[in-house]
Enzyme design. Structure first.
Site, short mmCIF file in Angstrom:
data_model
loop_
_atom_site.label_atom_id
_atom_site.label_comp_id
_atom_site.label_asym_id
_atom_site.label_seq_id
_atom_site.Cartn_x
_atom_site.Cartn_y
_atom_site.Cartn_z
N ARG A 31 122.69 29.13 63.45
CA ARG A 31 121.70 29.90 62.71
C ARG A 31 120.78 29.06 61.83
O ARG A 31 119.59 29.01 62.06
CB ARG A 31 122.38 30.98 61.85
CG ARG A 31 121.36 31.87 61.18
CD ARG A 31 121.99 32.92 60.29
NE ARG A 31 122.77 33.88 61.05
CZ ARG A 31 123.46 34.87 60.49
NH1 ARG A 31 123.49 35.00 59.19
NH2 ARG A 31 124.14 35.71 61.23
N HIS A 77 118.60 36.90 71.63
CA HIS A 77 118.94 36.84 70.20
C HIS A 77 119.27 38.25 69.68
O HIS A 77 118.39 38.94 69.17
CB HIS A 77 117.75 36.24 69.44
CG HIS A 77 118.09 35.74 68.06
ND1 HIS A 77 118.86 34.62 67.84
CD2 HIS A 77 117.76 36.20 66.82
CE1 HIS A 77 118.97 34.41 66.54
NE2 HIS A 77 118.32 35.36 65.90
N TYR A 121 100.70 44.65 65.08
CA TYR A 121 99.27 44.37 64.90
C TYR A 121 98.88 42.96 65.33
O TYR A 121 97.73 42.70 65.64
CB TYR A 121 98.87 44.54 63.43
CG TYR A 121 99.09 45.94 62.91
CD1 TYR A 121 98.40 47.02 63.45
CD2 TYR A 121 99.99 46.17 61.87
CE1 TYR A 121 98.61 48.31 62.97
CE2 TYR A 121 100.19 47.45 61.37
CZ TYR A 121 99.51 48.51 61.94
OH TYR A 121 99.71 49.78 61.47
#
Length: 816
Positions: A31, A77, A121
């Site tokens: 991680r 993931h 967006y």
């Protein structure tokens, strides 16, 4: 069949410890920390690989970020979408990453800390340089492992055609480990990598001739080459990073400071806000306005100064008190062979070189196998064309494709792949031209095979390939350095004028320890007699001073308090003020002897101390400039039972007159006492009789002719001329007796003062009787005269103190 429950009886700490160990291992390896080979954390690697697999590359149109995030979560993931999108956004931010790996359309945040737009967006694609991290991944250059649901495979590392860990840096916190690797210049890093390959014995100092230091995307100035050397040698080190600022002239003699580059990862909006707060809180003087004029052309923060603003001083103040200057701590931790390791610059480059050797070797093996397979087929096709009629006849006589392949193999010795290629051959390929093409291809394949076998057989040629590819990356993507490197960390000195508004004030300190400062207006508007004080208290010291000055307050225990005048509470002149112990703690039995206002500590001036047991000490004033002022500091060393009696600011030429309780006076030059250090005890000033002690020590400049006024416990006051009655001598003598000795109730001196003709004196007795006395009413007496009585000892008690009251002498001045 019923379920059988299996219960384990284990101590809680064992279970917690075991589970936390598993969790820690996961977040360290999977991680928060980057791999030393490709410089990527697992989430970053998965994003780049998913985008490449999806064809979302630099030569294709942008694609919605949400699509990529969904793809990454669904395939590689299995975590929250925000963690994936945040990692994706960071790789696109050109103020955090030196060479961006993702190009993004839309709002991807800002250096002011604004959040990016939602992923629905924004649009993104891989940058050109990110494709270099993934190049040759399809040629079995890296290991693949099954993804979380075993449906597809994902790479454990990327081929990484440039040293991404050093180039883009990394930051992360895991369990027990954290990493902070700054970004560097691509061209410099590639040059250093090549040096490390050519000369494996090179030292960190050699590499530092090429890698000058970090190259932050936001530019700035880095100071401290020693810290860099330590960081590159050990993996840990500290440097200073400051913004780039210039001082520009404006109209009417004013100036402005323009900041065009910020330290790495500093939030510009917070920096501007902090600067404005310091201005509004009057922590810094001379700043008219702080404006953020940043636009699409680049960063620009303007600090506009007032006419009298000290630009250098203000800039230094902001360096010291805001994030315009920060300390960057290297902590170069990366995953090596599934283990976190703190690494210097050379081990990181060596790990990258080892990775590249493995990648190029595996790629060469893959390409060699492909070339050999193709050569085998081309050889078969050339042979088939040379016996074309027999081949066609054999195929026509066969029942089907499988039979044709078998017949070709049996008749002419073709292998199965060659027979497959022959039966699939299109008729146009049998032209004369194509026979030449096949021969040409065979020649090319021979060269390719020879080249790949040479690479696999020679370490030197392998390194030459890596070097060539690195130089190609450098030529295409390297750009000039942005961060300037300076060898020394500049010490920041801030003049008091920058932080304190210069103002003339009146300061007063009472015998009981109450202190205040007032504006000259408040002082002028007040009547001296109206001042609030405790009963029995009086003003010990009063003077006009500037807020940029310092007050040194001396106590009987040989300590001094260092008090900047601007820190003294601002009160109306009539008010009592604040006890000095609230500013600097002093002992309950510690009393104040005197105070001296200092405008500058650099002048050739001295502090001359005299103690109760007759010691005199002279030290240069500059030794008393203190950095720490939260508690009393040592002014001089005192013997047991000794006390400080007087302190004076002298110029090295003054006269010193020591007066003792038993009536002795010794007059000598200040220069008799040699100059010693701040913590010294000094030398003997006067040779005392048993049970005698010093009551006063008086200093007066050469050329002046003050009178000496003596007050005794019996209430007698005597004025005498120093020059006529006392002989100048040297220190460490007994001195001359200044009173007529009486066997019955002898006079003992309580206080001695220097007075002029128009001085007013105030006397105080043990029973609180106060007597005011004008010096002009006293006649000068000789040494054997005991003076005139002003306090009746039997009725009023013994005389305990005599002083020159400021309020009476101010009134006398006004009357004149």
């Amino acid at each position: 069949m019923a379920n059988i429950e299996k219960l384990l009886d284990l101590p809680l700490e064992d279970v917690i410890g075991d589970r936390f160990g598993i969790y820690s291992k996961y977040i360290i390896q999977e991680r928060a920390l980057p791999d030393v080979r490709d410089g990527l954390k697992p989430v970053q690697r998965r994003i780049l690989y998913a985008m490449a697999q999806d064809g979302n590359t630099q030569d294709k149109p942008f694609r919605k970020s949400a699509k990529t995030v969904g793809n990454v979560i669904g395939n590689y993931h299995p975590h929250g979408d925000s963690s994936v999108y945040d990692a994706m956004v960071r790789m696109s931010q050109d103020w955090k990453v030196r060479n961006v790996l993702i190009e993004m359309h839309g709002n991807n945040g800002s250096v002011d800390g604004d959040p990016p737009a939602a992923m629905r967006y924004t649009e993104a694609r891989l940058s050109a340089i990110a494709s270099e991290l993934l190049r040759d991944i399809d040629k079995k250059t890296v290991d693949f492992i099954p993804n979380f649901d075993d449906s597809i495979e994902e790479p454990t590392v990327l081929p990484s055609k440039f040293p991404n860990l050093i180039v883009n840096g990394s930051t992360g916190i895991s369990a027990g480990y954290a990493t902070d690797i700054p970004p560097h210049n691509l061209g410099e890093v590639i040059d250093a990598t090549i040096m490390a390959m050519e000369n494996p014995d090179c030292k960190v100092e050699d590499l530092m001739t090429l890698i000058k230091g970090p190259d932050f995307p936001t530019g700035g100035i880095l100071q401290g080459v020693e810290g860099l050397k330590k960081a590159y040698s050990t993996g840990k080190g500290k440097v200073v990073v400051r913004g780039k600022a210039t001082i520009e002239p404006l109209k009417a003699g004013r100036e402005q400071i323009t900041i065009t580059e910020l330290p790495y990862e500093v939030n510009k909006a917070n920096l501007v806000k902090k600067m404005e707060e310091l201005r509004l809180d009057r922590k810094v003087e001379g700043v008219a306005e702080v404006r953020d004029e940043t636009d699409r052309t680049g960063t620009r923060v303007v600090i506009e100064l007032k006419k009298d603003g000290d630009a250098e001083g203000i800039l230094n103040y902001f360096y010291k008190n805001t994030d315009l200057q920060i300390t960057y701590n290297f902590n170069m931790v990366a995953i090596v062979n599934k283990t976190p390791k703190l690494m210097g610059l050379k081990p990181i480059l060596e790990a990258y070189i080892a990775h590249q050797k493995e990648v190029i070797t595996l790629r060469s093996q893959y390409e060699l196998a492909k070339a050999q397979d193709r050569r085998h087929i081309v050889d078969g096709l050339i042979h088939a064309v040379s016996i074309l009629d027999e081949v066609i006849e054999t195929i026509r006589a066969s029942k089907d494709k499988k039979d044709a392949k078998t017949n070709l193999s049996n008749a002419f010795g073709f292998t199965e792949p060659q027979a497959e290629a022959i039966v699939n051959l299109q008729l146009y390929r049998l032209t004369n031209t194509d026979i030449q093409t096949l021969q040409k291809e065979a020649d090319e394949l021979e060269k390719t095979i020879a080249r790949l076998e040479a690479i696999l057989g020679s370490e030197k040629k392998l390194i030459a390939v890596i070097k060539k590819e690195l130089k190609d990356i450098k030529d295409r993507y390297a750009d000039p350095r942005r961060t300037k490197i300076e060898e020394k960390i500049e010490e920041i000195k801030i003049d008091l004028e920058v932080t304190v508004a210069s103002e003339d004030v009146m300061v007063a300190l009472t015998k009981e320890g109450y202190i205040k400062r007032s504006s000259l207006r408040s002082y002028a508007a007040s009547n001296t007699e109206d001042i609030t004080m405790k009963e029995g208290d009086r003003i010990l010291w009063q003077s006009g001073a500037n807020t940029t000055n310092t007050l040194l307050v001396f106590t009987n225990k040989g300590n001094y308090l260092y008090i900047p005048i601007h820190e003294i509470p601002d009160k109306r002149w009539k008010e009592m003020g604040q006890h000095i112990a609230q500013m600097v703690p002093i002992d309950k039995d510690e009393t104040i002897v005197d105070a001296i206002a200092i405008s500058e500590f650099k002048s050739p001036l001295y502090l001359t101390f005299t103690t109760k047991l007759g010691q005199i000490k002279r030290t240069e004033l500059e030794n008393y400039q203190a950095q720490r002022r939260s508690k009393p500091l040592m002014a001089l060393k005192l013997k047991k039972g000794d006390e400080l009696v007087d302190v004076a600011l002298t110029d090295g030429t003054a006269n010193v007159l020591i007066v003792t309780n038993k009536g002795y006076g010794l007059w000598f030059d200040e220069s008799e006492a040699s100059i010693v250090g701040q913590r010294a005890a000094g030398v003997k000033g006067i040779n005392l009789k048993d049970d005698d002690y010093v009551v006063s020590s008086l200093t007066f400049p050469v050329g002046s002719n003050p009178d000496l006024l003596i007050a005794t416990q019996r209430g007698a006051i005597k004025k005498m001329s120093i020059y006529r009655e006392l002989e100048k001598s040297t220190r460490a003598r007994r001195g001359l007796i200044m009173l007529r000795e009486l066997k019955a109730s002898p006079h003992r001196i309580v206080k001695a003062l220097l007075v002029e003709d128009n001085t007013n004196i105030r006397l105080e007795s043990s029973k609180g009787k106060i007597v005011d006395l004008h010096v002009n009413t006293l006649r000068s007496a000789d040494r054997y005269n005991n003076g005139s009585y002003y306090i009746d000892q039997e009725e009023d008690g013994a005389l305990t103190d005599a002083w020159i009251p400021l309020e009476l002498n101010e009134q006398a001045e006004e009357t004149e």
